[in-house]
Design an enzyme around this catalytic site. Structure first.
Site, short mmCIF file in Angstrom:
data_model
loop_
_atom_site.label_atom_id
_atom_site.label_comp_id
_atom_site.label_asym_id
_atom_site.label_seq_id
_atom_site.Cartn_x
_atom_site.Cartn_y
_atom_site.Cartn_z
N GLU A 49 0.95 -1.18 0.18
CA GLU A 49 0.03 0.22 -0.06
C GLU A 49 0.99 1.13 0.12
OE1 GLU A 49 -2.97 0.71 3.26
OE2 GLU A 49 -3.94 -1.22 2.46
N ASP A 60 -6.06 10.06 9.13
CA ASP A 60 -4.83 9.37 9.39
C ASP A 60 -4.52 10.06 10.67
OD1 ASP A 60 -4.32 8.09 7.06
OD2 ASP A 60 -3.53 9.74 6.09
#
EC number: 4.2.1.20
Length: 263
Positions: A49, A60
């Site tokens: 990823e 995040d």
């Protein structure tokens, strides 16, 4: 049949779970992140990823937010991230690469242009966290038409009414977010994850990969044991942030991968 499909088929034949590793493109700089990326398959990573740095990464946690800031300050752009993939593909034609990030940089580049470049570079799938299924026409459907998998996130708050919508145009695998909140915030527990994975498996034939909150080989083994595999991101990005040598980062990744593969 995509590289992602091929990878899961191979792992099933081997009786193994998938280990997915997340790194931020361009963190701490282009050269170092490319060196780490090239070393991931040898460390046991089944799927990479690759984070696309963005100025407002709402999902995040601090570790990955800061990594994105470092990458942007170092001059990382979407074009450079695509160039990283092209360079990686010169030496590796089989490891799947999933680009993960937000829609804004893709929209700014132009969807058609981005998809053509992604396909040419050797990208296999996309995870775009801020595009819900209601907006599939924006990127999901064009991406699938271009031969890319479009991977969706399911969370503990994705109820049975919402789930069919989330799964409708998903391909490649389903990414189950094991804890509610931002990345790297808490530890995932297999006992909590197992019934949620079972619920997803009852609704789709796609592999279910669990991410968020996995920081040790033991946790990777436990979580992968109740799913089709696991994703580790913040724990790897943290090593890069600490300035650890690439060899040390890859050794740690290898230990995490071995944990997942022992499930």
């Amino acid at each position: 049949m995509t590289r992602i499909d091929d990878t899961f088929r191979r792992l099933r034949a081997e009786g193994k779970k998938a280990f997915v590793a997340y790194i931020m493109a361009g963190d701490p700089d282009l050269e170092t992140s490319l060196e780490v990326m090239k070393g991931l398959p040898g460390a046991g990573v089944d799927i990479i990823e690759l984070g696309m740095p963005f100025t407002d990464p709402m999902a995040d946690g601090p570790t990955i937010q800061t990594a994105g800031q470092r990458a942007l300050e170092g001059g990382q752009t979407l074009a450079r991230t695509l160039a990283m993939v092209r360079e990686f593909r010169r030496g590796d034609a089989s490891t799947p690469i999933v680009m993960m990030g937000y829609y804004n940089p893709i929209h700014a580049r132009g969807v058609d242009r981005f998809l053509a470049e992604a396909q040419e570079a050797g990208i296999d799938g996309l995870i775009v966290v801020d595009l819900p299924p209601e907006e599939d026409a924006e990127l999901c459907l064009p991406a699938q038409a271009a031969g890319l998998n479009f991977i969706r996130l399911a969370t503990p708050t994705t109820d049975d009414r919402r789930l069919p919508k989330v799964l409708q145009n998903t391909s490649g695998f389903v990414y189950y977010v094991s804890i509610t909140g931002i990345t790297g915030a808490a530890a995932a527990q297999a006992v909590d994850v197992a019934p949620e994975v079972a619920r997803l498996k009852a609704a789709t034939d796609l592999p279910v990969i669990v991410g968020f909150g996995i920081t040790s080989p033991e946790a990777a083994r436990d979580i992968a044991g109740v799913a089709d595999g696991c994703v580790v991101g913040s724990a790897i990005v943290k090593l890069v942030a600490e300035g650890r040598p690439v060899a040390e980062v890859l050794d740690r990744v290898a230990a995490l991968a071995a944990g997942a593969h022992a499930a």
